[in-house]
Design an enzyme around this catalytic site. Structure first.
Site, PDB file in Angstrom:
ATOM      1  N   LYS A   1      23.185  39.192  36.741  1.00  0.00           N
ATOM      2  CA  LYS A   1      23.942  40.232  35.566  1.00  0.00           C
ATOM      3  C   LYS A   1      25.347  39.899  35.568  1.00  0.00           C
ATOM      4  O   LYS A   1      25.854  40.024  34.197  1.00  0.00           O
ATOM      5  CB  LYS A   1      23.001  41.764  36.742  1.00  0.00           C
ATOM      6  CG  LYS A   1      24.109  42.886  36.280  1.00  0.00           C
ATOM      7  CD  LYS A   1      24.044  44.385  36.271  1.00  0.00           C
ATOM      8  CE  LYS A   1      24.686  44.147  37.697  1.00  0.00           C
ATOM      9  NZ  LYS A   1      26.366  44.735  37.108  1.00  0.00           N
ATOM     10  N   ASN A   2      25.788  39.639  36.847  1.00  0.00           N
ATOM     11  CA  ASN A   2      27.414  39.375  36.940  1.00  0.00           C
ATOM     12  C   ASN A   2      28.156  38.147  36.555  1.00  0.00           C
ATOM     13  O   ASN A   2      28.836  37.978  36.079  1.00  0.00           O
ATOM     14  CB  ASN A   2      27.866  39.818  38.047  1.00  0.00           C
ATOM     15  CG  ASN A   2      27.708  41.252  38.434  1.00  0.00           C
ATOM     16  OD1 ASN A   2      27.005  42.195  37.801  1.00  0.00           O
ATOM     17  ND2 ASN A   2      27.799  41.307  39.362  1.00  0.00           N
TER      18      ASN A   2
ATOM     19  N   ARG B   1      38.761  51.818  39.989  1.00  0.00           N
ATOM     20  CA  ARG B   1      38.753  50.966  39.478  1.00  0.00           C
ATOM     21  C   ARG B   1      39.544  50.584  38.210  1.00  0.00           C
ATOM     22  O   ARG B   1      38.613  50.485  37.159  1.00  0.00           O
ATOM     23  CB  ARG B   1      37.176  50.210  38.819  1.00  0.00           C
ATOM     24  CG  ARG B   1      36.626  50.669  40.503  1.00  0.00           C
ATOM     25  CD  ARG B   1      35.225  50.171  39.938  1.00  0.00           C
ATOM     26  NE  ARG B   1      34.688  48.803  39.714  1.00  0.00           N
ATOM     27  CZ  ARG B   1      32.994  48.297  39.597  1.00  0.00           C
ATOM     28  NH1 ARG B   1      32.433  49.793  39.309  1.00  0.00           N
ATOM     29  NH2 ARG B   1      33.266  46.911  38.944  1.00  0.00           N
TER      30      ARG B   1
ATOM     31  N   ARG C   1      19.851  48.832  36.614  1.00  0.00           N
ATOM     32  CA  ARG C   1      20.729  48.644  35.893  1.00  0.00           C
ATOM     33  C   ARG C   1      20.819  47.269  36.626  1.00  0.00           C
ATOM     34  O   ARG C   1      21.294  46.584  35.169  1.00  0.00           O
ATOM     35  CB  ARG C   1      21.901  49.317  36.133  1.00  0.00           C
ATOM     36  CG  ARG C   1      22.098  50.275  35.718  1.00  0.00           C
ATOM     37  CD  ARG C   1      23.294  51.130  36.032  1.00  0.00           C
ATOM     38  NE  ARG C   1      24.483  50.260  35.369  1.00  0.00           N
ATOM     39  CZ  ARG C   1      25.834  50.784  35.338  1.00  0.00           C
ATOM     40  NH1 ARG C   1      25.955  51.418  35.164  1.00  0.00           N
ATOM     41  NH2 ARG C   1      26.779  49.828  34.642  1.00  0.00           N
TER      42      ARG C   1
ATOM     43  N   CYS D   1      33.855  55.272  38.419  1.00  0.00           N
ATOM     44  CA  CYS D   1      32.495  55.586  38.610  1.00  0.00           C
ATOM     45  C   CYS D   1      32.353  55.734  40.163  1.00  0.00           C
ATOM     46  O   CYS D   1      33.399  55.800  40.884  1.00  0.00           O
ATOM     47  CB  CYS D   1      32.103  53.875  38.205  1.00  0.00           C
ATOM     48  SG  CYS D   1      32.398  52.983  39.644  1.00  0.00           S
TER      49      CYS D   1
ATOM     50  N   ASP E   1      28.682  42.949  47.280  1.00  0.00           N
ATOM     51  CA  ASP E   1      27.842  44.074  46.689  1.00  0.00           C
ATOM     52  C   ASP E   1      26.329  43.912  47.402  1.00  0.00           C
ATOM     53  O   ASP E   1      25.207  44.112  47.001  1.00  0.00           O
ATOM     54  CB  ASP E   1      27.869  43.077  45.231  1.00  0.00           C
ATOM     55  CG  ASP E   1      28.365  43.609  44.164  1.00  0.00           C
ATOM     56  OD1 ASP E   1      28.401  42.777  42.879  1.00  0.00           O
ATOM     57  OD2 ASP E   1      28.931  44.513  44.577  1.00  0.00           O
TER      58      ASP E   1
HETATM   59  C1  EPZ Z   1      33.161  43.031  39.790  1.00  0.00           C
HETATM   60  O1  EPZ Z   1      33.973  43.421  39.660  1.00  0.00           O
HETATM   61  C2  EPZ Z   1      31.400  43.084  39.910  1.00  0.00           C
HETATM   62  N1  EPZ Z   1      31.164  43.385  38.442  1.00  0.00           N
HETATM   63  C3  EPZ Z   1      31.071  44.080  40.322  1.00  0.00           C
HETATM   64  O2  EPZ Z   1      29.940  44.263  40.689  1.00  0.00           O
HETATM   65  C4  EPZ Z   1      31.065  43.068  42.259  1.00  0.00           C
HETATM   66  O3  EPZ Z   1      31.143  44.234  43.562  1.00  0.00           O
HETATM   67  C5  EPZ Z   1      33.392  43.177  42.077  1.00  0.00           C
HETATM   68  O4  EPZ Z   1      33.066  42.773  40.877  1.00  0.00           O
HETATM   69  C6  EPZ Z   1      33.811  42.988  43.183  1.00  0.00           C
HETATM   70  O5  EPZ Z   1      33.202  41.567  43.402  1.00  0.00           O
HETATM   71  C7  EPZ Z   1      30.253  42.398  37.681  1.00  0.00           C
HETATM   72  O6  EPZ Z   1      31.056  41.829  37.372  1.00  0.00           O
HETATM   73  C8  EPZ Z   1      29.916  43.660  36.408  1.00  0.00           C
HETATM   74  P1  EPZ Z   1      37.242  43.338  40.378  1.00  0.00           P
HETATM   75  P2  EPZ Z   1      35.165  43.681  38.994  1.00  0.00           P
HETATM   76  O7  EPZ Z   1      38.066  43.245  39.776  1.00  0.00           O
HETATM   77  O8  EPZ Z   1      35.061  42.978  38.377  1.00  0.00           O
HETATM   78  C9  EPZ Z   1      40.269  46.318  41.994  1.00  0.00           C
HETATM   79  C10 EPZ Z   1      27.521  45.067  41.344  1.00  0.00           C
HETATM   80  O9  EPZ Z   1      27.144  45.811  41.937  1.00  0.00           O
HETATM   81  N2  EPZ Z   1      40.649  46.016  40.789  1.00  0.00           N
HETATM   82  O10 EPZ Z   1      37.228  42.272  41.410  1.00  0.00           O
HETATM   83  O11 EPZ Z   1      35.347  45.344  38.571  1.00  0.00           O
HETATM   84  C11 EPZ Z   1      38.993  47.553  42.140  1.00  0.00           C
HETATM   85  O12 EPZ Z   1      39.867  48.645  41.781  1.00  0.00           O
HETATM   86  C12 EPZ Z   1      29.188  45.904  40.912  1.00  0.00           C
HETATM   87  O13 EPZ Z   1      26.820  44.554  40.172  1.00  0.00           O
HETATM   88  C13 EPZ Z   1      42.668  46.804  39.975  1.00  0.00           C
HETATM   89  O14 EPZ Z   1      42.771  47.551  40.932  1.00  0.00           O
HETATM   90  O15 EPZ Z   1      35.958  44.227  40.254  1.00  0.00           O
HETATM   91  C14 EPZ Z   1      38.736  46.962  43.004  1.00  0.00           C
HETATM   92  O16 EPZ Z   1      39.310  47.786  44.258  1.00  0.00           O
HETATM   93  C15 EPZ Z   1      29.886  46.686  40.974  1.00  0.00           C
HETATM   94  N3  EPZ Z   1      42.774  46.603  38.183  1.00  0.00           N
HETATM   95  C16 EPZ Z   1      39.284  45.563  43.287  1.00  0.00           C
HETATM   96  O17 EPZ Z   1      40.176  45.111  42.884  1.00  0.00           O
HETATM   97  C17 EPZ Z   1      42.251  45.620  38.255  1.00  0.00           C
HETATM   98  O18 EPZ Z   1      42.798  45.787  37.132  1.00  0.00           O
HETATM   99  C18 EPZ Z   1      38.230  44.552  43.076  1.00  0.00           C
HETATM  100  O19 EPZ Z   1      37.937  44.577  41.439  1.00  0.00           O
HETATM  101  C19 EPZ Z   1      40.880  45.381  38.405  1.00  0.00           C
HETATM  102  C20 EPZ Z   1      40.233  45.348  39.905  1.00  0.00           C
END
Ligand code: EPZ
Length: 432
Positions: A22-23, A129, A407, A124, A314
């Protein structure tokens, strides 16, 4: 709303085909916006999130063809995406709020059209996020960002300009968006402290097949030489390491034996090592990964989530469920998201012994048995933890709000039933 009913106690044995990730699929779909040619994606999973992304793409003007296909004899889907000319550059609130990964249209639309109006996704269940790192990267590439009325108004005069971007923290989403923006920018871009998740490597591979010039794939420093135009390509979506890890735990928690077909060992080194440290036999086969926990006494192990190649956030909920059935105590530390223990209250209702300290860590103590109960799914991966607990609990477990599961897990009950689980889906009309 559908529910899933499980009667616990069955040892799971057999083979499960792991679907496309998915990701990986979500950014790959958006990458097709970068060219007027056709991008074809094979090994695509049948998931609610893919349908949601397709709805957004259609609204932007993308022509989508899909047909049922097979990969290694297993049913999948092949999608073709073609956007000769976008008819809209807006990702509206009603779509983005349902699926935050809609924000992957930001980089491609800015790169190709110099404009994008994107609803802020909002928080969420697992955390706030924010998108600040995405937006900072776009500004460094020359875009102007304005936020008003809950929308991001991103514009660029002509082409984006290459830049040297050092991410303040590792972000999968921001790395994907910056990558898709940089490939058509004028000049060279360096992305430092880039996320190294395998799904990003999959995206970079597709972009290079479309004519992009990306070096450093798989490392924390990505170098991109901007090009004027990108072309069509055909790409097979990488296997879903999180789905594979989830079913690996299903084998371990029921003390069964499952071969995860098409799973890619290099994407699961850390979680598979934790299983070995707990006492599970894990080996690589010609077709994937074999997880054999028959007759094993499992001992609890500490885990801490980190960006790849560390332990994936995850899989945290799934492994926490496994620790419930292991001897001794395990410390589970969540460093990526601020609210990712929502599976805990539901597991406590099944007789688990868990103490959450603040937001970041939980002490889990193995218990003799879990008892089935009606439980509530809250987010995608927490929901799978409840399924896992139900597989070993005494009696019947009913998991409510399974739309969370739909999902990210394709044909979940079918795959688990095929290895011996006593599991069925209750549709609205079936409910007593
Ligand atoms: C991706 O989310 C995945 N989703 C998530 O999977 C996964 O948990 C996550 O990466 C971490 O591996 C998809 O790929 C669609 P991040 P993403 O940006 O990109 C903070 C699932 O269950 N952050 O790496 O949103 C954020 O809040 C989902 O399949 C900021 O602060 O994750 C988090 O604390 C859940 N500012 C940390 O960074 C930003 O602009 C890591 O988030 C972006 C992120």
């Amino acid at each position: 709303m559908d529910k899933i009913k499980i009667r616990g106690g069955k040892k799971l044995e057999g083979k499960i085909f792991i679907s496309g990730a998915k990701n990986a699929a979500l950014p790959l779909i958006c990458a097709s916006l970068l060219t007027k040619d056709t991008v074809t994606l094979t090994n695509m999973p049948r998931l609610a999130d893919i349908k949601a992304m397709n709805a957004l793409m259609t609204q932007l003007g993308t022509q989508i063809d899909v047909f049922d296909d097979f990969v290694d004899g297993h049913p999948t889907q092949t999608y073709s995406y073609r956007t000769p000319q976008a008819v809209s550059l807006t990702a509206p609130y009603d779509l983005v709020r349902k699926m935050r990964a809609s924000y992957y249209v930001l980089g491609p639309l800015l790169a190709r059209y110099g404009r994008c109006e994107l609803s802020l996704p909002g928080g969420c269940a697992i955390g706030a996020r924010p998108m600040d790192i995405h937006l900072s990267a776009m500004e460094q590439l020359g875009a102007k960002i304005e936020i008003k009325n809950g929308y991001i108004y991103a514009t660029a005069e002509g082409r984006l300009k290459g830049a040297h971007i050092i991410f303040p923290m590792v972000s999968v989403g921001a790395t994907c968006n910056a990558l898709m923006a940089a490939v058509l920018a004028e000049g060279n871009t360096i992305l430092e402290n880039a996320a190294r998740e395998p799904e990003i490597g999959d995206l970079a591979q597709l972009l290079n097949d479309m004519g992009a010039k990306i070096e450093g794939i798989g490392t924390a420093v990505l170098k991109i030489e901007g090009v004027k135009e990108l072309y069509g390509a055909v790409h097979k979506v990488i296997a879903d390491r999180i789905e594979a890890g989830s079913y690996a735990v299903a084998a371990a928690i029921t003390r069964g034996k499952i071969e995860l077909l098409n799973a890619v060992p290099e994407t699961l080194r850390r979680p598979m090592q934790v299983l070995r440290d707990m006492g599970v036999r894990v080996s690589e086969t010609d077709n994937g990964i074999l997880v054999d926990a028959e007759g094993c006494r499992l001992t609890g192990k500490d885990i801490m989530t980190e960006p790849f190649p560390g332990f994936p956030t995850d899989l945290q909920a799934q492994f926490l469920a496994l620790m419930l059935t292991a001897e001794g105590a395990s410390m589970v530390t969540e460093t990526i998201f601020e609210n990712r223990f929502m599976h805990v209250p539901e597991l406590l209702r099944m007789g688990a012994n868990i103490n959450v300290h603040g937001h970041a860590s939980a002490i889990v103590r193995g218990v003799e048995k879990l008892s089935g109960a009606p439980v509530m799914a809250t987010d995608l991966r927490a929901s799978f933890a409840l399924i896992l607990a139900g597989l070993v609990a005494e009696g019947e477990t009913i998991v409510n709000r399974v739309y969370h599961l739909d999902r990210g897990y394709e044909r979940l009950e079918e795959k688990l039933r095929s290895v011996g689980a006593d599991i069925e889906r209750l549709h609205e009309s079936d409910e007593e």
